[in-house]
Design a protein around this motif. Sequence first.
Motif, mmCIF file in Angstrom:
data_model
loop_
_atom_site.group_PDB
_atom_site.id
_atom_site.type_symbol
_atom_site.label_atom_id
_atom_site.label_comp_id
_atom_site.label_asym_id
_atom_site.label_seq_id
_atom_site.Cartn_x
_atom_site.Cartn_y
_atom_site.Cartn_z
ATOM 1 N N ARG A 1 0.828 -1.204 0.000
ATOM 2 C CA ARG A 1 0.000 0.000 0.000
ATOM 3 C C ARG A 1 0.863 1.255 0.000
ATOM 4 O O ARG A 1 0.563 2.231 -0.693
ATOM 5 N N HIS A 2 1.950 1.219 0.754
ATOM 6 C CA HIS A 2 2.834 2.376 0.824
ATOM 7 C C HIS A 2 3.466 2.669 -0.534
ATOM 8 O O HIS A 2 3.446 3.813 -1.012
ATOM 9 N N HIS A 3 4.028 1.657 -1.163
ATOM 10 C CA HIS A 3 4.675 1.858 -2.454
ATOM 11 C C HIS A 3 3.663 2.324 -3.506
ATOM 12 O O HIS A 3 3.954 3.213 -4.322
ATOM 13 N N ASP A 4 2.500 1.724 -3.484
ATOM 14 C CA ASP A 4 1.476 2.096 -4.455
ATOM 15 C C ASP A 4 1.037 3.545 -4.254
ATOM 16 O O ASP A 4 0.815 4.284 -5.230
ATOM 17 N N ALA A 5 0.922 3.978 -2.993
ATOM 18 C CA ALA A 5 0.486 5.344 -2.710
ATOM 19 C C ALA A 5 1.522 6.374 -3.155
ATOM 20 O O ALA A 5 1.175 7.440 -3.680
ATOM 21 N N VAL A 6 2.805 6.068 -2.949
ATOM 22 C CA VAL A 6 3.858 6.994 -3.379
ATOM 23 C C VAL A 6 3.853 7.132 -4.900
ATOM 24 O O VAL A 6 3.862 8.240 -5.446
ATOM 25 N N LEU A 7 3.810 6.003 -5.586
ATOM 26 C CA LEU A 7 3.777 6.048 -7.048
ATOM 27 C C LEU A 7 2.498 6.716 -7.542
ATOM 28 O O LEU A 7 2.516 7.486 -8.508
ATOM 29 N N GLY A 8 1.391 6.441 -6.861
ATOM 30 C CA GLY A 8 0.124 7.050 -7.255
ATOM 31 C C GLY A 8 0.145 8.556 -7.104
ATOM 32 O O GLY A 8 -0.422 9.280 -7.934
ATOM 33 N N SER A 9 0.791 9.038 -6.055
ATOM 34 C CA SER A 9 0.896 10.479 -5.848
ATOM 35 C C SER A 9 1.693 11.127 -6.978
ATOM 36 O O SER A 9 1.308 12.186 -7.497
ATOM 37 N N LEU A 10 2.775 10.496 -7.373
ATOM 38 C CA LEU A 10 3.609 11.037 -8.440
ATOM 39 C C LEU A 10 2.904 10.952 -9.794
ATOM 40 O O LEU A 10 2.903 11.913 -10.579
ATOM 41 N N ARG A 11 2.296 9.800 -10.056
ATOM 42 C CA ARG A 11 1.596 9.645 -11.339
ATOM 43 C C ARG A 11 0.413 10.597 -11.427
ATOM 44 O O ARG A 11 0.142 11.172 -12.485
ATOM 45 N N GLY A 12 -0.276 10.806 -10.313
ATOM 46 C CA GLY A 12 -1.406 11.728 -10.310
ATOM 47 C C GLY A 12 -0.988 13.162 -10.546
ATOM 48 O O GLY A 12 -1.802 13.991 -10.969
ATOM 49 N N ALA A 13 0.272 13.467 -10.254
ATOM 50 C CA ALA A 13 0.791 14.823 -10.474
ATOM 51 C C ALA A 13 1.336 15.003 -11.883
ATOM 52 O O ALA A 13 1.886 16.056 -12.200
ATOM 53 N N GLY A 14 1.219 13.966 -12.711
ATOM 54 C CA GLY A 14 1.654 14.094 -14.095
ATOM 55 C C GLY A 14 3.010 13.486 -14.407
ATOM 56 O O GLY A 14 3.504 13.626 -15.525
ATOM 57 N N PHE A 15 3.636 12.824 -13.442
ATOM 58 C CA PHE A 15 4.920 12.172 -13.699
ATOM 59 C C PHE A 15 4.704 10.989 -14.645
ATOM 60 O O PHE A 15 3.747 10.227 -14.500
ATOM 61 N N SER A 16 5.605 10.821 -15.594
ATOM 62 C CA SER A 16 5.590 9.604 -16.405
ATOM 63 C C SER A 16 6.018 8.429 -15.531
ATOM 64 O O SER A 16 6.561 8.623 -14.430
ATOM 65 N N VAL A 17 5.785 7.221 -16.004
ATOM 66 C CA VAL A 17 6.230 6.043 -15.249
ATOM 67 C C VAL A 17 7.737 6.100 -15.031
ATOM 68 O O VAL A 17 8.241 5.818 -13.934
#
Length: 222
Positions: A120-136
């Motif tokens: 959940r932690h890893h997914d939330a960090v990546l989700g925060s970045l992806r939601g801000a427009g970061f590419s994978v």
Amino acid sequence: MGAQAKRAAKRRAALSRERILRAAIGLADRGGFELLSMRKLGDKLGVEAMSLYNHVRNKEDMLDGMVDVVFSEIDLPPGGVDWRSAMRQRAISVRQVLTRHPWANGLMESRTTPGPANLRHHDAVLGSLRGAGFSVEMAAHAYSILDGYIYGFTLTELTLPFRKPGDVAKVAGSIMERFRAGEYPHLAEMAVDRAMQPGYAYGDEFEYGLDLILDGIQRAQA
């Protein structure tokens, strides 16, 4: 059944995976994970070591669970704020939690069977970045850079020969007494003008470095 046997039966009945993991973390916080054993854990819980295996398969399973508990204590990146603020708050929380559990540093990313809090932690960090427009790709870069700094800084901080602000001056003064004046001028300058100043704490360097990294990520993302 005697009173002592009744108490032992009650302890066994109250045993749970969560209680075992919390007790194991308490022992590891005091003495390190390497010294943790099922016998010591059983003694702490007031049960036979064999009864622990009803809730944890082996020491590796227990370590998976302990790491997952540590992950559960870290604040997830908050919503409703910009990515930079979210990553900053999350980084500060990681350092605070690792400082409480020194044994966990170096183990947080080592599990091949991660638990739900870990995922959940890893997914939330990546989700925060992806939601801000970061590419994978850019999210992967940012995550790697931030965690390398957080874990590395905390490991250094935990292994320094001083923990309290007042200890820095004592250690620096003791080291300086061992060499001739002018022999290591830059170290002496750093000790006198920085480390030995009232109120200095090495941990205060963390947020300065974190902001430099976030600034760099922001420029790369722009």
